[in-house]
Design an enzyme around this catalytic site. Structure first.
Site, PDB file in Angstrom:
ATOM      1  N   ARG A 139       0.813  -1.222   0.000  1.00 26.56           N
ATOM      2  CA  ARG A 139       0.000   0.000   0.000  1.00 26.56           C
ATOM      3  C   ARG A 139       0.847   1.273   0.000  1.00 26.56           C
ATOM      4  O   ARG A 139       0.500   2.241  -0.701  1.00 26.56           O
ATOM      5  CB  ARG A 139      -0.967  -0.037   1.185  1.00 26.56           C
ATOM      6  N   GLN A 193       1.587  36.604  -8.229  1.00 23.83           N
ATOM      7  CA  GLN A 193       1.466  36.079  -6.865  1.00 23.83           C
ATOM      8  C   GLN A 193       0.505  34.896  -6.788  1.00 23.83           C
ATOM      9  O   GLN A 193       0.742  33.952  -6.029  1.00 23.83           O
ATOM     10  CB  GLN A 193       1.021  37.186  -5.911  1.00 23.83           C
ATOM     11  N   GLU A 227      -6.576  -0.879  -4.208  1.00 27.33           N
ATOM     12  CA  GLU A 227      -5.841  -1.263  -3.005  1.00 27.33           C
ATOM     13  C   GLU A 227      -6.306  -0.492  -1.772  1.00 27.33           C
ATOM     14  O   GLU A 227      -5.526  -0.143  -0.892  1.00 27.33           O
ATOM     15  CB  GLU A 227      -4.331  -1.091  -3.204  1.00 27.33           C
TER      16      GLU A 227
END
Length: 377
Positions: free
Chosen positions: A237, A273, A358
């Site tokens: 995992r 920015q 998974e």
């Protein structure tokens, strides 16, 4: 790409040498053409075997940090290459950890890239809830007869052998499951459907009709299948998080290239920015994911019996963060970000499945919460 993370104390010199060698190999060999996905996967498995990288995918001892470094590097270069490597490890994980000497002979072929493996756990009626597996395995003299269906099986249709989980009935629920080694040419195994997904990989729906296996096909003990499956997932995992990390690093790198080269309002985008804010968030998520992934891998390599909590945190955060990083990269690319053939568009399709397979993200949250509550009790 920023490689300063390799100086973190999680790693030894051998890991840095591994990462350097694989990076050189990947630059020379990846990406590959994905037009014929089956052929591409077969070719990748052979190439990874010839390159010696599959020797890390199974054997007496699994080094999780090496697995994570390999998956991160391959995913950054080619998602299909990561898939091909990962399934050789996951597919044979049960054999590496629990297999008999005879079963482990298969590892010579999978580690050399001469046989393709698959991990067959999911069923139409049982995905995250493994304890609901309905496929049956009934004793027949000294052997077993298996019947039932599996779906969303990676490498389904091109695998040479499957590790398959079935209900043997020693007890209700999770305690009545067992794992078996099933060669793909066994009579009664049928590929019902090849499943197409948005980031193409070999996937299939399988049906077993009275498939007969010898007693020697049982991996470990009868009734221990759930423990086998969970132990394998515990080991692998964190590597899913590592693959997501590789995707996120590539997305950040692509975004940095875009904003430093692209002019907007008479100046490079990087001077805005708002753009800098996006880059800061992306870099933060990448580093946080890396810390969680390599903490889990380090803990397992240091001898921790279980890393269920650490692995769940690594898998959950890294995959969710990668989705966000890639989405921001697509946004910074503007219209080009959704154009087929552009790297961030491919990454956008690749990352989505990692939040499901998974152990879906919501399931990982349950695992983490239960662990926290147990510590509190």
């Amino acid at each position: 790409m920023d490689r300063s993370f390799l100086d973190w104390p999680f790693f030894e010199e051998r890991h840095r040498e591994l990462a350097e060698g694989l990076e050189e190999w990947a630059c020379a060999n990846l990406p590959v053409a994905h037009g014929d996905v089956d052929a591409a996967c077969r070719g990748l498995v052979r190439a990874l075997g010839d390159g010696g990288w599959l020797r890390h995918s199974g054997g007496e001892a699994l080094d999780i940090r090496s697995l994570c470094l390999i998956r991160e590097t391959l995913a950054r270069h080619d998602g299909l290459a990561d898939f091909a490597f990962a399934m050789q490890g996951l597919g044979m994980g049960a054999v590496s950890l629990f297999g008999s000497p005879a079963q482990r002979e298969w590892l010579e072929r999978t580690r050399a890239g001469r046989a393709i493996s698959a991990f067959a756990l999911t069923e139409p009626g049982s995905g995250s809830d493994v304890a609901r597996i309905a496929m049956t395995a009934q004793r027949d003299g000294g052997g077993w007869v298996l019947a039932g269906e599996k779906t969303y099986i990676s490498n389904g249709g091109i695998a040479d052998l499957y590790v398959i989980f079935a209900r043997t009935g020693e007890a209700p629920g999770a305690k009545g499951l067992s794992a078996f080694l099933l060669p793909a040419d066994t009579p009664g195994l049928e590929v019902v459907e090849r499943i197409e997904v948005m980031a193409p990989h070999p996937l299939a729906h399988l049906r077993l009709r009275d498939v007969r296996l010898p007693g020697a096909a049982l991996i470990g003990e009868a009734g221990a299948g759930f423990r086998v499956a969970m132990t394998v997932l515990d080991h692998f995992r964190p590597t899913v998080g590592a693959a997501a990390l590789g995707f996120a690093r590539r997305a950040l790198d692509e975004a940095l290239g875009r904003v430093t080269e692209r002019q907007l309002f008479g100046a490079p985008m990087a001077g805005l920015q708002m753009v800098q804010g996006h880059l800061a968030e992306m870099a933060l998520k990448v580093d946080a994911a890396a810390l969680l992934v390599y903490r889990a891998a380090w803990a397992k390599d240091r001898g921790a019996a279980r890393i269920t909590r650490e692995a769940a945190m690594a898998k959950l955060y890294a995959t969710e963060a990668a989705q966000q990083v890639i989405d921001q990269a697509v946004q910074l690319f503007g219209g080009d970000g959704v154009r087929v053939g552009v790297a961030v568009e491919s990454l956008y399709r690749e990352i989505r499945a990692l939040r499901i397979y998974e152990g879906a993200s919501d399931v990982q949250k349950l695992v983490i919460a239960r662990s926290v509550l147990e510590d509190r009790a």
